[in-house]
Design a protein around this motif. Structure first.
Motif, mmCIF file in Angstrom:
data_model
loop_
_atom_site.group_PDB
_atom_site.id
_atom_site.type_symbol
_atom_site.label_atom_id
_atom_site.label_comp_id
_atom_site.label_asym_id
_atom_site.label_seq_id
_atom_site.Cartn_x
_atom_site.Cartn_y
_atom_site.Cartn_z
ATOM 1 N N GLN A 40 -6.461 10.547 -4.979
ATOM 2 C CA GLN A 40 -7.221 9.796 -3.986
ATOM 3 C C GLN A 40 -6.745 8.353 -3.937
ATOM 4 O O GLN A 40 -6.517 7.725 -4.972
ATOM 5 N N VAL A 41 -6.591 7.848 -2.691
ATOM 6 C CA VAL A 41 -6.287 6.429 -2.507
ATOM 7 C C VAL A 41 -7.616 5.678 -2.570
ATOM 8 O O VAL A 41 -8.436 5.757 -1.660
ATOM 9 N N ILE A 42 -7.855 4.950 -3.644
ATOM 10 C CA ILE A 42 -9.146 4.275 -3.806
ATOM 11 C C ILE A 42 -9.112 2.835 -3.300
ATOM 12 O O ILE A 42 -10.135 2.287 -2.893
ATOM 13 N N THR A 43 -7.948 2.219 -3.280
ATOM 14 C CA THR A 43 -7.815 0.861 -2.766
ATOM 15 C C THR A 43 -6.432 0.708 -2.166
ATOM 16 O O THR A 43 -5.444 1.171 -2.739
ATOM 17 N N ILE A 44 -6.391 0.070 -1.012
ATOM 18 C CA ILE A 44 -5.101 -0.231 -0.413
ATOM 19 C C ILE A 44 -5.114 -1.674 0.046
ATOM 20 O O ILE A 44 -6.047 -2.121 0.715
ATOM 21 N N THR A 45 -4.133 -2.424 -0.361
ATOM 22 C CA THR A 45 -4.031 -3.835 -0.026
ATOM 23 C C THR A 45 -2.681 -4.093 0.630
ATOM 24 O O THR A 45 -1.881 -3.181 0.855
ATOM 25 N N THR A 46 -2.444 -5.359 0.904
ATOM 26 C CA THR A 46 -1.173 -5.731 1.524
ATOM 27 C C THR A 46 0.010 -5.375 0.636
ATOM 28 O O THR A 46 1.045 -4.909 1.112
ATOM 29 N N ASN A 47 -0.146 -5.564 -0.665
ATOM 30 C CA ASN A 47 0.988 -5.421 -1.576
ATOM 31 C C ASN A 47 1.069 -4.062 -2.259
ATOM 32 O O ASN A 47 2.155 -3.667 -2.694
ATOM 33 N N GLU A 48 -0.032 -3.347 -2.381
ATOM 34 C CA GLU A 48 0.000 -2.114 -3.151
ATOM 35 C C GLU A 48 -1.122 -1.176 -2.739
ATOM 36 O O GLU A 48 -2.084 -1.574 -2.067
ATOM 37 N N ALA A 49 -0.944 0.097 -3.146
ATOM 38 C CA ALA A 49 -1.996 1.095 -3.006
ATOM 39 C C ALA A 49 -2.344 1.591 -4.404
ATOM 40 O O ALA A 49 -1.459 1.833 -5.234
ATOM 41 N N VAL A 50 -3.626 1.706 -4.672
ATOM 42 C CA VAL A 50 -4.085 2.175 -5.980
ATOM 43 C C VAL A 50 -4.519 3.626 -5.832
ATOM 44 O O VAL A 50 -5.438 3.941 -5.062
ATOM 45 N N ASN A 184 -10.981 -5.926 7.394
ATOM 46 C CA ASN A 184 -10.293 -4.974 6.525
ATOM 47 C C ASN A 184 -10.008 -5.564 5.147
ATOM 48 O O ASN A 184 -10.170 -6.761 4.918
ATOM 49 N N THR A 185 -9.555 -4.698 4.260
ATOM 50 C CA THR A 185 -9.195 -5.125 2.903
ATOM 51 C C THR A 185 -7.714 -5.470 2.806
ATOM 52 O O THR A 185 -7.214 -5.720 1.709
ATOM 53 N N ILE A 186 -7.026 -5.447 3.912
ATOM 54 C CA ILE A 186 -5.603 -5.793 3.929
ATOM 55 C C ILE A 186 -5.379 -6.939 4.906
ATOM 56 O O ILE A 186 -6.118 -7.106 5.884
ATOM 57 N N ASP A 187 -4.360 -7.729 4.628
ATOM 58 C CA ASP A 187 -3.983 -8.818 5.527
ATOM 59 C C ASP A 187 -3.247 -8.249 6.742
ATOM 60 O O ASP A 187 -2.698 -7.148 6.703
ATOM 61 N N PHE A 188 -3.254 -9.000 7.817
ATOM 62 C CA PHE A 188 -2.393 -8.659 8.935
ATOM 63 C C PHE A 188 -1.916 -9.951 9.594
ATOM 64 O O PHE A 188 -2.565 -11.001 9.495
ATOM 65 N N ALA A 189 -0.780 -9.855 10.241
ATOM 66 C CA ALA A 189 -0.230 -10.997 10.969
ATOM 67 C C ALA A 189 -0.406 -10.753 12.454
ATOM 68 O O ALA A 189 -0.336 -9.610 12.919
ATOM 69 N N ILE A 190 -0.650 -11.814 13.191
ATOM 70 C CA ILE A 190 -0.761 -11.725 14.637
ATOM 71 C C ILE A 190 0.347 -12.578 15.226
ATOM 72 O O ILE A 190 0.481 -13.759 14.896
#
Length: 407
Positions: A40-50, A184-190
């Motif tokens: 299971q993917v429990i956390t996903i961020t800009t740099n990694e997935a846990v 969201n829990t991840i960054d994004f660029a616009i």
């Protein structure tokens, strides 16, 4: 006595052989434990997935079993190894359950995979009295889909607004304001942001460019950009700002572009608010002469100061002249002045002629032979050439009644 000891030894030996035989047969009938493997993917961020790996064991045997040498290798659809980890094994009691859990952080390279395949290998078995040992290989595979990760991404909350400021003969300077909230829990660029302004009829009247920015997870940012608006936008009933650009999502090291398009209605600018100062500093004078043909001739001079940096237009100029007798007033002449341009940051003089018939000057009942004063009221619309929106201004002047100026 010796016979008794011999009999006991023989009986114990026979008992061990019988028990060992039954145990051996029981081992031969060992049930493979019910095993559940989840990834299971429990956390996903800009740099990694846990990723969290859970191995659940249900031992249906009448004796304890042990798991050892547990290894799980995770690969993407191209066979590239994403993760390699070892799960600490252990004993599961008879008719018991046990869960083994471990987590690992991964980072993708190149592109986001559609799915991951995890293969678990190891052994399970049992030991009796430290003598009899039986083991079996353990192999499981599980496929985890990543297709729904982007579906879980929530589009940012975007609010558009505009701040209109300086106005010139060429157009209106304005600032486009974008307030972006990232839930969201991840960054994004616009990136590649631009906004077009159209009227309710679809006529293009302005453009604004806005610099891109990275919006961190769970934050709100305000972006601004400057642009120009055509003067005819002032006459629009409503304006629509359409924002276009790209959202770049970074998931566990992978950049994923998405299109962005947002529309918002904005209130058109008001001419009165755009002018730095209203041209309210004005004066009105008259130069009177009598003629036998036309009566009283009033040469009106309208002087107005324009503190702004653009040329204004005075139109629909109306003039009304009243005679004043104490508290009573009576309209004796009604006319107009020609339109005129009001030069920027200077004082402009507009002139016109008004005529009052002698019959209007003759006193009526309740009026004096010579009125106390003449009241002159001037009304005018002030605007910019080419647009319909106007500002109304008015000037009232009083003058003594001329009694000796014949020509």
């Amino acid at each position: 006595m010796k016979k008794i000891i011999v009999i006991i030894i023989v009986a114990a030996t026979i008992l061990n052989i019988v028990v060992g035989a039954f145990l051996f047969l029981d081992i031969q009938q060992m049930n493979v434990p019910e095993t559940t493997l989840t990834l299971q993917v429990i956390t996903i961020t800009t740099n990694e997935a846990v990723l969290q790996t859970t191995l659940s064991i249900n031992n249906q045997n009448s004796f304890p079993i042990f798991l050892q040498n547990l290894t799980m290798i995770t690969v993407d659809e191209n066979g590239q190894t994403i993760n390699h980890l070892t799960i600490e094994g252990g004993e599961t009691k008879a008719y018991g359950n046990r869960t083994f859990t471990t987590t690992a952080s991964i980072r993708f390279n190149g592109s986001l995979p559609n799915h991951l395949t995890s293969r678990l290998t190891g052994t399970f078995g049992t030991v009796f009295f430290g003598i009899i040992k039986k083991t079996f290989p353990l192999k499981f595979s599980i496929v985890t889909s990543f297709n729904n990760i982007l579906e879980q991404f929530t589009l940012p909350h975007i609010h558009l607004s505009a701040n209109f400021s300086d106005i010139t003969q060429e157009g209106i300077n304005f600032t486009g304001i974008i307030e972006i909230s990232n839930p969201n829990t991840i960054d994004f660029a616009i990136e590649n942001l631009s906004a077009n302004i159209t009227t309710e009829t679809g006529v293009h009247v302005g453009t604004v460019s806005i610099l891109g920015e990275t919006i961190s997870a769970k934050t709100t940012e305000q972006l601004t950009g400057s642009g120009w608006l055509l003067l005819k936008a002032i006459d629009a009933e409503s304006l629509r700002m359409t924002l276009a650009g790209d959202i770049i999502i970074t998931i566990a090291g992978i950049r994923k572009p998405m299109n962005l398009s947002v529309e918002a209605d904005i209130i058109p600018p008001c001419l009165e608010q755009l002018l730095s100062e209203l041209p309210t500093e004005a004066s009105l004078t008259g130069d009177y002469t009598y003629t036998l043909k036309d009566g009283l001739h009033d040469k009106i001079t309208f002087t107005i100061k324009n503190p702004n940096k653009l040329t204004l237009l005075a139109n629909d100029i109306t003039v009304q002249i009243y005679r004043v007798d104490g508290t009573k007033t009576r309209l004796i002449s009604n006319g107009t002045l020609p339109d005129g341009l009001i030069n920027p940051q200077s004082t402009t003089t507009l002139e016109g002629d008004m005529f009052i018939p002698l019959t209007q000057l003759w006193p009526r009942r309740g009026e004096r032979f010579i009125p106390d004063q003449l009241q002159v009221i001037l009304r005018s619309n002030v605007t910019i050439q080419g647009i319909n929106q106007t500002i109304w201004i008015g000037v009232t002047g009083y003058q003594d009644f001329p009694v000796h100026r014949f020509s």
